[in-house]
Write an enzyme that holds these catalytic residues in place. Structure first.
Site, PDB file in Angstrom:
ATOM      1  CB  SER A 145      18.149 -18.532  13.731  1.00 52.43           C
ATOM      2  OG  SER A 145      16.990 -17.885  13.249  1.00 52.43           O
ATOM      3  CE1 TYR A 170      18.684 -20.804   8.975  1.00 50.07           C
ATOM      4  CE2 TYR A 170      16.918 -19.623  10.101  1.00 50.07           C
ATOM      5  CZ  TYR A 170      18.255 -19.730   9.733  1.00 50.07           C
ATOM      6  OH  TYR A 170      19.155 -18.783  10.147  1.00 50.07           O
TER       7      TYR A 170
END
Length: 344
Positions: A145, A170
């Site tokens: 990501s 995350y």
């Protein structure tokens, strides 16, 4: 024809990747646990597009064949954390390639439910790595990501930049995935390719993403929350451009190094430009022919002000060519949204 496992197959990117791989003639097994992070109905509707009955899809650990005669798709509902059934699936199916897109997504949700991120993104990813090692998988392609860039201020973001300052759990789990993949590439010669996704949008998108949230609110005459008082910029990347790049990696293989080097690579996958959030909203307003009621809000914990992908290495290695104008991409999403929710 390759036999490919796609985890996260009921998700936004996973669904589109399965469709594209099937069109290219590959055999695909999709895996997803169909959790309730967002509407399960949207996830099973995606699977229905691939020929999977939604009631059958909700049964755990049963391999279901697509009812479409013209494709080679199977689906299984399974948790990546399952250390019994996941290796059994690998042993039975003998995959050539694994595309791991399954993960607990969402920056803000990680502030409220950190355990879900460790279970899925760390424990689940370890199980994938172990299965790839033990069953001699030829190539692991996995989702990282852009959030790993965290507090970085230099733009565009380059894979050569240090990514030691994540600002959400995350992001930390995604950086951990990259480090874990490197270990398995180094120790066991497992070819791994990680993709740092930038803001992906398009038809069948996630309800927690900005375009979906904004479209739904504007159509239903609710205000939209515009964080950091609108001073945000994102590298918005259309789903077809993302999938095009992924399919090229699947078909051309890992390009992680020359003989004797660790077969490990990380790429940015984005649109190679940054768009102001306020401009993005105006494009959406023009498409909907309706103005948004904007609530200007402070920046949220875990958010970054700007993302912008340097994709030169990906272009050089795979001839990656993102070419969807944002106006066209937004129009495609709006058309899908209206059809799916039966909006006039």
């Amino acid at each position: 024809m390759k036999k490919i496992l796609v985890t996260g197959a009921a998700g936004f990117i996973g669904y589109h990747l399965c469709e594209s791989l099937l069109r290219e003639g590959h055999q695909v097994v999709g895996l997803d646990n169909i959790n309730d992070y967002y509407d399960i109905g949207l996830k099973t509707a995606r699977l229905e597009q691939l020929g999977i009955d939604k009631k059958e899809a909700l049964k755990f650990n049963i391999l279901i064949r697509s009812d479409k005669a013209d494709n080679h798709f199977h689906f299984i509902r399974m948790d990546l954390e399952d250390r019994i059934n996941l290796p059994a699936l690998f042993e039975e199916q003998q995959f050539d390639i694994v595309c791991n897109l399954a993960a607990q997504a969402g920056v803000r949700y990680s502030l409220e439910n950190p355990e879900a991120y460790i279970d899925s993104n760390i424990v689940g990813f370890l199980n994938i790595l172990e299965c790839c090692r033990n069953f001699k998988i030829g190539h692991l392609l996995y989702a990282s990501s852009s959030s790993v860039y965290g507090a970085n201020v230099k733009v565009p973001f380059s894979t050569e930049d240090r990514v030691d300052h994540p600002i959400s759990l995350y992001a930390a789990t995604k950086k951990s995935n990259e480090l874990m993949a490197h270990v398995y590439s180094h120790l066991y010669g497992l070819p791994t390719t990680g993709l740092r996704f930038f803001t992906v949008y398009g038809p069948w998108g996630r309800p927690d993403m900005a375009l979906f949230l904004f479209t739904d609110a504007i159509i239903n005459e609710r205000p939209i929350e515009v964080f950091n008082h609108g001073n945000m910029e994102r590298d918005f990347t259309y789903i077809a451009d993302i999938v095009q790049g992924m399919v090229r990696i699947v078909e051309e293989g890992n390009k992680g190094g020359n003989s004797g080097e660790t077969p490990y690579r990380i790429y940015n996958i984005g649109n190679n430009q940054s768009v102001r959030l306020t401009d993005f909203i105006e494009i959406l307003e023009n498409r909907l022919e309706k103005k948004a009621n904007r609530l200007l809000m402070p920046i949220q914990p875990g958010d970054v002000e700007k993302t912008w992908a340097d994709v030169d290495q990906f272009i050089n290695d795979y001839n990656y060519a993102p070419n969807t104008p944002i106006e066209k991409g937004v129009a495609s999403f709006v058309a899908w949204y209206k059809a799916y929710f039966k909006v006039d």
